[in-house]
Design a protein around this motif. Structure first.
Motif, PDB file in Angstrom:
ATOM      1  N   VAL A 327      10.212 -24.296 114.230  1.00 59.31           N
ATOM      2  CA  VAL A 327      10.615 -25.175 115.929  1.00 59.31           C
ATOM      3  C   VAL A 327      11.819 -24.621 116.771  1.00 59.31           C
ATOM      4  O   VAL A 327      13.025 -24.069 115.793  1.00 59.31           O
ATOM      5  N   LEU A 328      11.952 -24.471 117.750  1.00 64.12           N
ATOM      6  CA  LEU A 328      13.394 -24.237 118.250  1.00 64.12           C
ATOM      7  C   LEU A 328      13.545 -25.595 119.401  1.00 64.12           C
ATOM      8  O   LEU A 328      12.633 -25.317 120.634  1.00 64.12           O
ATOM      9  N   VAL A 329      14.364 -26.353 119.757  1.00 60.29           N
ATOM     10  CA  VAL A 329      14.367 -27.219 120.646  1.00 60.29           C
ATOM     11  C   VAL A 329      16.016 -27.429 121.011  1.00 60.29           C
ATOM     12  O   VAL A 329      16.731 -27.351 120.450  1.00 60.29           O
ATOM     13  N   SER A 330      15.695 -26.708 122.561  1.00 65.24           N
ATOM     14  CA  SER A 330      17.007 -26.472 123.196  1.00 65.24           C
ATOM     15  C   SER A 330      17.381 -27.805 124.790  1.00 65.24           C
ATOM     16  O   SER A 330      15.672 -28.423 125.222  1.00 65.24           O
ATOM     17  N   GLU A 331      17.914 -27.981 125.008  1.00 64.58           N
ATOM     18  CA  GLU A 331      18.501 -29.114 125.840  1.00 64.58           C
ATOM     19  C   GLU A 331      19.869 -28.511 126.796  1.00 64.58           C
ATOM     20  O   GLU A 331      20.939 -28.884 126.145  1.00 64.58           O
ATOM     21  N   GLN A 332      19.571 -28.471 127.790  1.00 68.60           N
ATOM     22  CA  GLN A 332      20.473 -28.889 128.545  1.00 68.60           C
ATOM     23  C   GLN A 332      21.790 -27.604 128.636  1.00 68.60           C
ATOM     24  O   GLN A 332      23.010 -27.811 129.082  1.00 68.60           O
ATOM     25  N   GLY A 333      20.886 -26.490 128.329  1.00 71.70           N
ATOM     26  CA  GLY A 333      21.416 -24.938 127.627  1.00 71.70           C
ATOM     27  C   GLY A 333      22.376 -25.071 126.183  1.00 71.70           C
ATOM     28  O   GLY A 333      23.110 -24.792 125.841  1.00 71.70           O
ATOM     29  N   THR A 334      21.618 -26.571 125.586  1.00 62.27           N
ATOM     30  CA  THR A 334      22.386 -26.511 124.488  1.00 62.27           C
ATOM     31  C   THR A 334      20.779 -26.080 122.786  1.00 62.27           C
ATOM     32  O   THR A 334      19.658 -27.328 123.368  1.00 62.27           O
ATOM     33  N   VAL A 335      21.036 -25.896 121.957  1.00 65.70           N
ATOM     34  CA  VAL A 335      20.385 -26.213 120.876  1.00 65.70           C
ATOM     35  C   VAL A 335      20.576 -27.189 120.280  1.00 65.70           C
ATOM     36  O   VAL A 335      21.327 -27.966 119.833  1.00 65.70           O
ATOM     37  N   VAL A 336      19.620 -28.106 120.405  1.00 65.10           N
ATOM     38  CA  VAL A 336      19.304 -29.611 119.606  1.00 65.10           C
ATOM     39  C   VAL A 336      18.761 -29.278 118.075  1.00 65.10           C
ATOM     40  O   VAL A 336      19.251 -29.906 117.413  1.00 65.10           O
ATOM     41  N   ARG A 337      18.332 -28.687 118.043  1.00 61.80           N
ATOM     42  CA  ARG A 337      17.354 -28.530 116.501  1.00 61.80           C
ATOM     43  C   ARG A 337      17.020 -26.880 116.351  1.00 61.80           C
ATOM     44  O   ARG A 337      16.048 -26.275 117.536  1.00 61.80           O
ATOM     45  N   ARG A 338      16.952 -26.592 115.503  1.00 69.25           N
ATOM     46  CA  ARG A 338      16.038 -25.310 114.922  1.00 69.25           C
ATOM     47  C   ARG A 338      15.624 -25.107 113.404  1.00 69.25           C
ATOM     48  O   ARG A 338      16.494 -25.639 112.266  1.00 69.25           O
ATOM     49  N   PHE A 339      13.825 -25.367 113.128  1.00 70.34           N
ATOM     50  CA  PHE A 339      13.876 -25.333 111.570  1.00 70.34           C
ATOM     51  C   PHE A 339      12.732 -24.595 111.219  1.00 70.34           C
ATOM     52  O   PHE A 339      11.872 -24.551 111.902  1.00 70.34           O
ATOM     53  N   ALA A 340      12.601 -23.469 110.691  1.00 69.96           N
ATOM     54  CA  ALA A 340      11.992 -23.040 109.979  1.00 69.96           C
ATOM     55  C   ALA A 340      11.719 -23.126 108.577  1.00 69.96           C
ATOM     56  O   ALA A 340      12.437 -23.272 107.922  1.00 69.96           O
ATOM     57  N   TYR A 341       9.856 -23.672 108.147  1.00 72.24           N
ATOM     58  CA  TYR A 341       8.988 -22.877 107.106  1.00 72.24           C
ATOM     59  C   TYR A 341       9.092 -21.882 106.555  1.00 72.24           C
ATOM     60  O   TYR A 341       7.490 -22.028 107.400  1.00 72.24           O
ATOM     61  N   ILE A 342       9.031 -20.845 105.940  1.00 71.34           N
ATOM     62  CA  ILE A 342       7.567 -19.810 105.369  1.00 71.34           C
ATOM     63  C   ILE A 342       7.750 -19.703 104.544  1.00 71.34           C
ATOM     64  O   ILE A 342       8.983 -18.987 103.241  1.00 71.34           O
ATOM     65  N   PRO A 343       7.075 -20.137 103.513  1.00 74.03           N
ATOM     66  CA  PRO A 343       7.096 -20.660 102.435  1.00 74.03           C
ATOM     67  C   PRO A 343       6.363 -18.510 101.231  1.00 74.03           C
ATOM     68  O   PRO A 343       6.287 -17.783 102.118  1.00 74.03           O
ATOM     69  N   GLY A 344       7.246 -18.577  99.998  1.00 76.82           N
ATOM     70  CA  GLY A 344       7.143 -17.548  99.192  1.00 76.82           C
ATOM     71  C   GLY A 344       8.449 -16.232  99.253  1.00 76.82           C
ATOM     72  O   GLY A 344      10.046 -17.906  99.602  1.00 76.82           O
ATOM     73  N   GLU A 345       8.648 -15.703  99.120  1.00 75.12           N
ATOM     74  CA  GLU A 345       9.975 -15.263  98.405  1.00 75.12           C
ATOM     75  C   GLU A 345      11.285 -15.179  99.205  1.00 75.12           C
ATOM     76  O   GLU A 345      12.216 -14.700  99.115  1.00 75.12           O
ATOM     77  N   ASP A 346      10.517 -14.529 100.789  1.00 73.55           N
ATOM     78  CA  ASP A 346      11.587 -14.274 102.389  1.00 73.55           C
ATOM     79  C   ASP A 346      12.051 -15.828 102.964  1.00 73.55           C
ATOM     80  O   ASP A 346      11.453 -15.511 103.913  1.00 73.55           O
ATOM     81  N   THR A 347      11.724 -16.680 102.016  1.00 71.33           N
ATOM     82  CA  THR A 347      11.937 -17.897 103.234  1.00 71.33           C
ATOM     83  C   THR A 347      13.697 -17.791 103.503  1.00 71.33           C
ATOM     84  O   THR A 347      14.309 -18.311 103.254  1.00 71.33           O
ATOM     85  N   ARG A 348      13.017 -18.139 105.077  1.00 70.41           N
ATOM     86  CA  ARG A 348      14.143 -18.149 105.759  1.00 70.41           C
ATOM     87  C   ARG A 348      14.599 -19.571 106.405  1.00 70.41           C
ATOM     88  O   ARG A 348      13.724 -19.927 107.979  1.00 70.41           O
ATOM     89  N   HIS A 349      15.583 -20.442 106.199  1.00 74.47           N
ATOM     90  CA  HIS A 349      14.814 -21.935 106.664  1.00 74.47           C
ATOM     91  C   HIS A 349      15.989 -22.129 108.659  1.00 74.47           C
ATOM     92  O   HIS A 349      15.117 -22.578 108.972  1.00 74.47           O
ATOM     93  N   LEU A 350      16.976 -21.413 108.367  1.00 75.70           N
ATOM     94  CA  LEU A 350      16.896 -20.784 109.459  1.00 75.70           C
ATOM     95  C   LEU A 350      17.735 -22.387 110.707  1.00 75.70           C
ATOM     96  O   LEU A 350      17.646 -22.598 111.867  1.00 75.70           O
ATOM     97  N   GLU A 351      17.713 -22.829 109.326  1.00 79.48           N
ATOM     98  CA  GLU A 351      18.608 -24.631 110.305  1.00 79.48           C
ATOM     99  C   GLU A 351      19.437 -24.423 111.340  1.00 79.48           C
ATOM    100  O   GLU A 351      20.806 -24.217 110.987  1.00 79.48           O
ATOM    101  N   LEU A 352      19.186 -24.896 112.300  1.00 79.51           N
ATOM    102  CA  LEU A 352      20.597 -25.350 112.833  1.00 79.51           C
ATOM    103  C   LEU A 352      20.198 -27.466 113.887  1.00 79.51           C
ATOM    104  O   LEU A 352      19.386 -27.606 113.146  1.00 79.51           O
ATOM    105  N   GLY A 353      21.583 -28.150 113.937  1.00 80.60           N
ATOM    106  CA  GLY A 353      21.084 -28.966 114.310  1.00 80.60           C
ATOM    107  C   GLY A 353      20.947 -30.209 113.093  1.00 80.60           C
ATOM    108  O   GLY A 353      20.721 -29.685 112.072  1.00 80.60           O
ATOM    109  N   ALA A 354      20.706 -30.986 113.567  1.00 76.17           N
ATOM    110  CA  ALA A 354      20.780 -32.628 112.731  1.00 76.17           C
ATOM    111  C   ALA A 354      19.308 -32.541 112.854  1.00 76.17           C
ATOM    112  O   ALA A 354      18.418 -32.320 113.691  1.00 76.17           O
TER     113      ALA A 354
END
Length: 437
Positions: A327-354
């Motif tokens: 998921v990636l959520v942006s409001e008024q030109g600002t990223v509020v939240r980004r998070f990814a859950y990709i299970p496995g060896e190549d897990t990348r959470h890409l986390e931004l925001g609270a």
């Protein structure tokens, strides 16, 4: 050992026992056919179709007619599937029989014969011209199977299909058009055929209604506006072609599988841009995936620009096979939240925001402690929260915008959906794939 015992031994746990049984049955030839056919018919048989086929292919007996008779007499349900699998798996040695079966009075046999010829690959291609009349078969399933089967042979059958478009038979012309579009899109369609497709679309559009957006690998951007042309302009999309809603969804689904082939960028060539849906415009396609290694930075930047203009923009991806969710959520030109859950060896959470309120409520519902920024799975909550994360995209989108899977004819819609090219499509050419109208 009786013949029936030999057939049952094809399912034995011991490999050597299975091989001995297969050899013995193959040597019996025609004498083994009645017992083998009983197991083809029997849905409860522990002997699988592949084991039965291994014997039938080796027996040297005339097996086609017994298998055909079994197909015609099979009971509904799984038994029919078993008989179909055996019928279609006899291989190139049965090509002449399969070709004759294309004109059988029973549509189930005609369809099975087409499938069988397709399974013969390059050998089947040699008799592809005999499949052409079935593009105009009175049975819809036979027609559809003929289209898909001819499409699998690719450019090799383009001249045959173009000849049908030019000279008939008339009933097969529509199916030939669909197969050509599936094989090569605009690259193999004449200007006249492109015009025919566009006329067909125009006929269907006035009565078009939204339908669920369901793909094996579903990615989309949701923008809080009905300004379809403005969204496309800001995203740099071009060459929009109006399409019925279901056709756009199917194109996105087909395109999402393209990345499994030789060129992983093929999946990014085209997107489906929906009409306004309850105040939102969705852009659907793998190009929108916020967790894609090739696209993550561009998708983030696109959502920032979209939300700066329209207030809210969100990007999501979700795998029906539970391969991951983002998921990636942006409001008024600002990223509020980004998070990814990709299970496995190549897990990348890409986390931004609270963590968002939705995430915290789901934690509470599962009796798990609240999340903090940077929280990853722990042993205490791993199993429960992992399954929740795999459904994060549709769950969050249902709260913040639209869950595409829940769209239906009752969803308030305004305008017409379009298929549009991305920068990849302009560079690599428009993707193949029929608009199955």
């Amino acid at each position: 050992m009786t013949t029936d015992h030999l057939v049952l031994a094809l399912a034995a746990p011991d490999k050597a026992e299975r091989e001995v049984a297969e050899d013995a049955l193959a040597q019996l030839g025609p004498a083994a056919l009645p017992a083998l056919m009983e197991h083809v018919r029997d849905a409860a048989s522990p002997v699988g179709p592949e084991a039965l086929l291994a014997v039938l292919r080796r027996s040297g007996a005339p097996v086609f007619q017994p298998v055909l008779d079994t197909l015609l007499g099979a009971a509904p349900g799984r038994a029919t599937w078993r008989a179909l699998r055996v019928f279609t798996g006899l291989g190139a040695a049965a090509l002449a029989d399969y070709t004759d079966a294309l004109t059988h009075e029973d549509p189930a046999v005609r369809r099975a014969a087409v499938l069988a010829i397709r399974e013969c690959g390059a050998d089947g291609l040699a008799v592809a011209e005999h499949v052409l009349p079935l593009l105009g078969d009175p049975d819809a399933e036979v027609r559809s199977t003929a289209v898909r089967s001819l499409s699998t042979w690719g450019t090799a059958v383009v001249p045959l299909l173009q000849a049908v478009r030019h000279a008939g038979p008339g009933a097969a012309r529509a199916g030939a058009l669909e197969a050509l579009a599936e094989i090569g899109g605009e690259d193999v369609l004449s200007a006249r055929d492109m015009a025919a497709l566009e006329r067909l679309v125009r006929i269907k559009l006035p009565e078009d209604l939204p339908s669920p957006v369901v793909c094996c690998f579903l990615s989309w951007i949701a923008v809080s506006t009905g300004d379809q042309s403005g969204v496309m302009d800001l995203l740099g999309l071009s060459a929009p072609h109006p399409v019925p809603f279901a056709a756009g969804v199917l194109a996105a689904d087909l395109d999402s599988h393209a990345g499994l082939d030789e060129n992983p960028l093929d999946q990014y060539r085209r997107v489906f841009v929906t009409p306004e849906l309850a105040g939102w415009t969705l852009v659907v396609g793998s190009w929108c995936d916020p967790s894609s290694a090739e696209r993550e930075a561009e998708v983030l930047e696109a959502c920032v620009r979209l939300s700066a203009r329209y207030g809210q923009a969100q990007a999501y991806s979700h795998s029906a096979q539970h391969d991951g969710s983002a998921v990636l959520v942006s409001e008024q030109g600002t990223v509020v939240r980004r998070f990814a859950y990709i299970p496995g060896e190549d897990t990348r959470h890409l986390e931004l925001g609270a963590p968002l309120p939705y995430e915290q409520r789901r934690r509470t519902a599962l009796a798990l402690p609240s999340l903090a920024a940077g929280h990853l799975l722990t042993e205490e909550d791993e199993d429960e929260w992992e399954w929740e994360l795999l459904e994060l995209a549709p769950g969050l989108s249902a709260e913040l915008s639209l869950d595409p899977r829940s769209i239906d004819a009752s969803t308030l819609a305004r305008g017409t959906g379009v298929l549009a090219l991305t920068e990849y499509g302009r560079r690599l050419s428009s993707p193949p794939g029929a608009l199955r109208l």
